[in-house]
Design an enzyme around this catalytic site. Structure first.
Site, short mmCIF file in Angstrom:
data_model
loop_
_atom_site.label_atom_id
_atom_site.label_comp_id
_atom_site.label_asym_id
_atom_site.label_seq_id
_atom_site.Cartn_x
_atom_site.Cartn_y
_atom_site.Cartn_z
N SER A 1 0.83 -1.21 0.00
CA SER A 1 0.00 0.00 0.00
C SER A 1 0.86 1.26 0.00
O SER A 1 0.34 2.37 0.04
CB SER A 1 -0.96 0.00 1.20
N ASN B 1 -2.10 -2.45 12.77
CA ASN B 1 -3.56 -2.27 12.78
C ASN B 1 -3.96 -1.00 13.54
O ASN B 1 -4.73 -0.18 13.04
CB ASN B 1 -4.24 -3.49 13.40
N THR C 1 -39.92 24.42 -11.11
CA THR C 1 -40.16 23.10 -10.55
C THR C 1 -40.42 22.21 -11.76
O THR C 1 -40.97 22.69 -12.77
CB THR C 1 -41.38 23.06 -9.61
N HIS C 2 -40.00 20.97 -11.68
CA HIS C 2 -40.11 20.05 -12.83
C HIS C 2 -39.40 20.63 -14.06
O HIS C 2 -39.76 20.31 -15.18
CB HIS C 2 -41.57 19.74 -13.18
N SER D 1 -13.32 24.75 -28.02
CA SER D 1 -13.39 23.49 -28.74
C SER D 1 -12.19 23.39 -29.67
O SER D 1 -11.75 24.39 -30.24
CB SER D 1 -14.68 23.43 -29.55
N LYS E 1 -17.19 27.80 -30.03
CA LYS E 1 -17.63 27.19 -28.77
C LYS E 1 -16.97 27.80 -27.53
O LYS E 1 -15.82 28.19 -27.55
CB LYS E 1 -17.33 25.68 -28.76
N ASN F 1 -17.15 26.34 -23.61
CA ASN F 1 -17.75 25.20 -22.91
C ASN F 1 -17.59 25.28 -21.39
O ASN F 1 -16.55 25.70 -20.91
CB ASN F 1 -17.13 23.89 -23.41
N GLU G 1 -19.35 20.73 -15.87
CA GLU G 1 -19.63 19.36 -16.33
C GLU G 1 -18.83 18.33 -15.53
O GLU G 1 -19.33 17.25 -15.21
CB GLU G 1 -19.28 19.23 -17.81
N TYR H 1 -9.63 -6.36 12.81
CA TYR H 1 -8.97 -5.91 11.60
C TYR H 1 -8.98 -7.00 10.54
O TYR H 1 -8.75 -8.18 10.83
CB TYR H 1 -7.52 -5.49 11.88
N GLN I 1 -7.40 -2.07 4.31
CA GLN I 1 -6.39 -1.29 3.59
C GLN I 1 -7.06 -0.52 2.45
O GLN I 1 -6.54 0.49 1.99
CB GLN I 1 -5.31 -2.23 3.05
N1 ARG Z 1 -1.08 -1.24 5.08
C1 ARG Z 1 -1.96 -1.88 6.01
C2 ARG Z 1 -3.30 -1.13 6.08
O1 ARG Z 1 -3.40 -0.10 5.51
C3 ARG Z 1 -1.34 -1.93 7.34
C4 ARG Z 1 -1.93 -2.95 8.23
C5 ARG Z 1 -1.44 -4.29 7.90
N2 ARG Z 1 -1.72 -5.16 8.97
C6 ARG Z 1 -1.57 -6.45 8.89
N3 ARG Z 1 -1.87 -7.14 9.93
N4 ARG Z 1 -1.18 -7.02 7.80
O2 ARG Z 1 -4.28 -1.59 6.64
#
Ligand code: ARG
Length: 471
Positions: free
Chosen positions: A31, A118, A163-164, A285, A291, A293, A298, A325, A330
């Site tokens: 991550s 965790n 309205t509508h 455009s 144009k 825009n 949007e 957990y 993650q």
């Molecule tokens: N990168 C993990 C998260 O965002 C960290 C926790 C990982 N914990 C574990 N027991 N593998 O949740």
């Protein structure tokens, strides 16, 4: 196991495992690519944890100081971009701990005492949210202020209210702009309210059940500036309702911006012609030279789809997860980060667009002055002379039908009608109807003058609440 071994360092769990993690596992489960941005929070969390460990005598003062010095160095390396990540840095927590251990040696190896990723990652994200959500609230306040300024400057300009999507009754432009302003105020309130529940420290919950070491979660919560510590360790690491709630609050902002954007899309069409975008907040455009825009509006509309996706996707991630957990959690970060980033960008762009748009009052008022816009006023005129509303509705409805069938102007038909006559016909004149929206919270000049004052007061209160919430 023939898979290529990915780690150059050792996995956090290397004692229990004979082999190192496979490259495919690291690629899939890492991550770091998105939680890198949590580094200031991860370091702050580690600083508090180390101070907590020293506070209860698990670290000596010398060990504490050496780890704190290493953390400071890591912060500096992260800040100036010189931090060298290695392949085994699975997430920001792993990276920081690895580097602290390199820098502080055996004392560094004590950093993770009594802590799990965790409670660590849950703490980091909450701390990040506290800061970033306040920034979003501040940006909403800026847009509200622009809406207020434009409303104050709009004076007596009026346009059809719909309205509508059918013309209904004329409303002051100020009233229309403030309608968006009040909705955004509720978005600020929702964010402040969510922050109450976000402002709880999970640090000290450990992996799920607390610790045999004499940790002091109240101490670390206070160090980190959290209003409270968790009450239940399973809940601390095993809940993400605060993330879902923040995602909803952000998505609602996005939807409010989308709705405002949709009106700008309509208002800037040749068909409506109620507004002209400033060149800086419109696009051209590549093919059609004529144009101009409304791309900001949007995209505010379009990107609300992805915000809804972030919210519903994360709710689906959470559904059915047992305590406590699970690695699924993650997945809280990417939707949250994306929602904050997108709303932040959207608020900047929409605020600029609203601030610089030129109104076209003649077009607005011409559209609002169609004779039938005063039909309700005619019915209410009859009501004030004693006619039951249902009958008055029928009398005026008949005249409108005859007018639309080509029997004459509504005004002439009103003059000729025995129940109405010349006095009532004055109500059909341009600009009269909007003046008659007189009830509290209504769309005419009298209540709107009051509303402007109240909106300004409300904004002051919200601004103070947000400023006090810089947690
Ligand atoms: N990168 C993990 C998260 O965002 C960290 C926790 C990982 N914990 C574990 N027991 N593998 O949740």
């Amino acid at each position: 196991m023939s898979a290529e071994q990915a780690n150059t360092g050792k996995a956090l769990w290397h004692g229990r495992f004979e082999g190192g993690p496979a490259a495919e596992l690291m690629a899939y489960t890492e991550s770091l690519s998105f939680d890198k941005r949590l580094w200031p929070d991860d370091i702050a969390g580690s600083v508090a944890h180390v101070q907590g460990l020293a506070h209860v005598g698990i670290l000596t003062e010398a060990e504490r100081d050496s780890v704190l010095a290493a953390l400071e160095r890591v912060a500096q390396e992260m800040g100036d971009g010189s931090f060298a990540f290695v392949e085994s840095d699975e997430d920001i927590h792993t990276a920081v701990e690895r580097r602290v251990t390199e820098l502080a040696g055996p004392a560094g190896a004590k950093l993770h005492t009594g802590r799990s990723r965790n409670d660590q990652s849950a703490t980091d994200v909450r701390r990040w949210m506290k800061r970033e959500l306040v920034r979003i609230a501040e940006r909403i306040l800026v847009l509200q202020d622009v809406l207020l300024q434009r409303a104050e400057a709009a004076g007596g300009t009026y346009l059809p209210g719909y309205t509508h999507m059918q013309r209904a009754q004329p409303v002051l432009l100020a009233h229309h702009l403030l309608a968006h302003g009040w909705a955004l105020g509720r978005d600020v309130e929702r964010i402040l309210d969510a922050l109450e529940r976000i402002d709880v420290s999970p640090l000290g919950a450990g992996a799920l059940a607390g610790s045999s070491l004499p940790l002091d979660p109240d101490f670390t919560a206070a160090q980190l500036g959290f209003a409270a510590r968790f009450e239940n360790s399973l809940d601390a690491v095993g809940s993400r309702d605060h993330v879902a709630e923040a995602l909803f609050a952000l998505t609602m902002v996005g939807i409010n911006l989308s709705r405002l954007g949709e009106e700008f899309v309509l208002w800037t069409t040749e068909e409506f012609g109620f507004a002209k975008l400033d060149d800086g907040y419109a696009t051209g455009s590549s093919m059609l030279p004529q144009k101009k825009n409304p791309d900001i509006a949007e995209l505010a509309r379009g990107k609300s789809g992805r915000l809804i996706g972030n919210l519903t996707g994360f709710l689906a991630t959470m559904k059915g997860l047992p305590l406590s957990y699970n690695r699924d959690y993650q997945e809280d970060k990417e939707p949250l980060f994306d929602a904050v980033d997108q709303i932040s960008l959207a608020l900047g762009a929409i605020t600029g667009m609203v601030a610089t748009t030129t109104w076209m009052p003649e077009r607005m008022q011409a559209a609002a002055d169609s004779e039938t816009g005063s039909a309700t006023d005619l019915a209410e005129w009859l009501v004030q002379r004693g006619m039951p509303f249902r009958d008055a509705h029928a009398v005026v409805g008949t005249l409108v039908r005859r007018h639309l069938a080509g029997e004459g102007t509504l005004r002439d038909l009103v003059v000729a009608d025995p129940a109405l006559g010349a006095e009532a016909a004055a109500l059909v004149a341009p600009g009269v109807s909007v003046q008659r929206r007189t009830t509290p919270g209504g769309a005419g000049p009298k209540p709107v003058a009051v509303q402007l004052v109240r909106f300004r007061e409300r904004l002051t209160v919200l601004r103070a609440a947000v400023a006090a919430d810089v947690r």
